[in-house]
Design a protein around this motif. Structure first.
Motif, PDB file in Angstrom:
ATOM      1  N   THR A  99       0.679  -1.091   0.256  1.00  0.00           N
ATOM      2  CA  THR A  99      -0.024   0.081   0.048  1.00  0.00           C
ATOM      3  C   THR A  99       0.804   1.214  -0.034  1.00  0.00           C
ATOM      4  O   THR A  99       0.157   2.333   0.064  1.00  0.00           O
ATOM      5  N   ASN A 100       2.279   1.264   0.197  1.00  0.00           N
ATOM      6  CA  ASN A 100       3.037   2.203   0.225  1.00  0.00           C
ATOM      7  C   ASN A 100       3.691   2.546  -1.276  1.00  0.00           C
ATOM      8  O   ASN A 100       4.153   3.580  -1.312  1.00  0.00           O
ATOM      9  N   ILE A 101       3.338   1.773  -2.078  1.00  0.00           N
ATOM     10  CA  ILE A 101       3.815   2.019  -3.452  1.00  0.00           C
ATOM     11  C   ILE A 101       2.680   2.815  -4.221  1.00  0.00           C
ATOM     12  O   ILE A 101       1.565   2.795  -4.208  1.00  0.00           O
ATOM     13  N   PRO A 102       3.528   4.210  -4.362  1.00  0.00           N
ATOM     14  CA  PRO A 102       2.486   5.390  -5.124  1.00  0.00           C
ATOM     15  C   PRO A 102       1.692   4.729  -6.386  1.00  0.00           C
ATOM     16  O   PRO A 102       2.246   4.147  -7.145  1.00  0.00           O
ATOM     17  N   TYR A 103       0.742   5.442  -6.522  1.00  0.00           N
ATOM     18  CA  TYR A 103      -0.065   5.128  -7.686  1.00  0.00           C
ATOM     19  C   TYR A 103       0.944   5.635  -8.771  1.00  0.00           C
ATOM     20  O   TYR A 103       1.515   6.669  -8.780  1.00  0.00           O
ATOM     21  N   GLY A 104       0.565   4.644 -10.134  1.00  0.00           N
ATOM     22  CA  GLY A 104       1.400   5.210 -11.062  1.00  0.00           C
ATOM     23  C   GLY A 104       2.905   4.658 -11.102  1.00  0.00           C
ATOM     24  O   GLY A 104       3.902   5.034 -11.845  1.00  0.00           O
ATOM     25  N   GLU A 105       3.511   3.964  -9.789  1.00  0.00           N
ATOM     26  CA  GLU A 105       4.792   3.635  -9.785  1.00  0.00           C
ATOM     27  C   GLU A 105       4.901   2.064  -9.590  1.00  0.00           C
ATOM     28  O   GLU A 105       3.679   1.378  -9.283  1.00  0.00           O
ATOM     29  N   THR A 106       6.026   1.504  -9.843  1.00  0.00           N
ATOM     30  CA  THR A 106       6.317   0.088  -9.516  1.00  0.00           C
ATOM     31  C   THR A 106       7.225  -0.070  -8.718  1.00  0.00           C
ATOM     32  O   THR A 106       8.023   0.895  -8.500  1.00  0.00           O
TER      33      THR A 106
END
Length: 182
Positions: A99-106
């Protein structure tokens, strides 16, 4: 007192989704319609919730359904629907980190392993990812191979590809300038 699980289904750009929640929050999403997904939900409930039988309940899943609709419409980059996780302590640690992975990132499986202080547990990260009971909201689709390759996804690689592409769309440009709806 026995835990109650209510489920509903919804249509989405990636096909039908079956959602299930307890009074505490969303606990399960399956990439399936009711006919296909309900038997899996029943098995999951028997194994995870000690025999609870899910009942059809639109109201208990209303907030999750709304937030998923907003996400697919490009109006939401973060979810704040209450969730409840059923899994091992290790799995819960992995799912929380996702859940800490930002939107639009991998992130790679190795990145997740390092982030949780288990650098050598890359394969175990993959196993926990595979058992994520709340895909999309817990963004396991944002985890890729260390070379950037799309590897493994419970809903199939075409769904993973769609979700990653969706997050790189027009809203992503706004998200990077902090103008996205949250």
């Amino acid at each position: 007192m026995a835990q109650e699980v209510g489920y509903t289904t919804m249509e989405s750009p990636i096909g039908p989704l079956l959602l299930a929640s307890t009074e505490e929050g969303l606990c399960y999403i399956d990439f399936a319609n009711e006919e296909e997904g309900l038997p899996r939900l029943v098995r999951w409930c028997k194994k995870t919730l000690l025999g609870v039988t899910p009942e059809k309940n639109e109201a208990i899943n209303e907030q999750a359904k709304l937030q998923l609709e907003q996400y697919f419409a490009g109006e939401r980059t973060e979810f704040d629907v209450p969730t409840v996780l059923y899994g091992t302590p290790f799995q819960k640690t992995v799912w929380t980190e996702l859940t800490n992975i930002p939107y639009g990132e991998t992130r790679s499986y190795k990145d997740i392993a390092i982030a949780i202080g288990a650098a050598k547990a890359v394969r175990a990260i993959g196993g926990a990812n595979n058992r994520n009971p709340i895909p999309v909201i817990i963004p396991c689709h944002r985890v890729v191979g260390s070379n950037g390759a799309l590897v493994g996804y419970g809903g199939g690689l075409s769904i993973k590809e769609f979700l990653l592409s969706h997050e790189e769309g027009p809203l992503f440009a706004h998200a990077t300038s902090n103008q996205a709806v949250r």
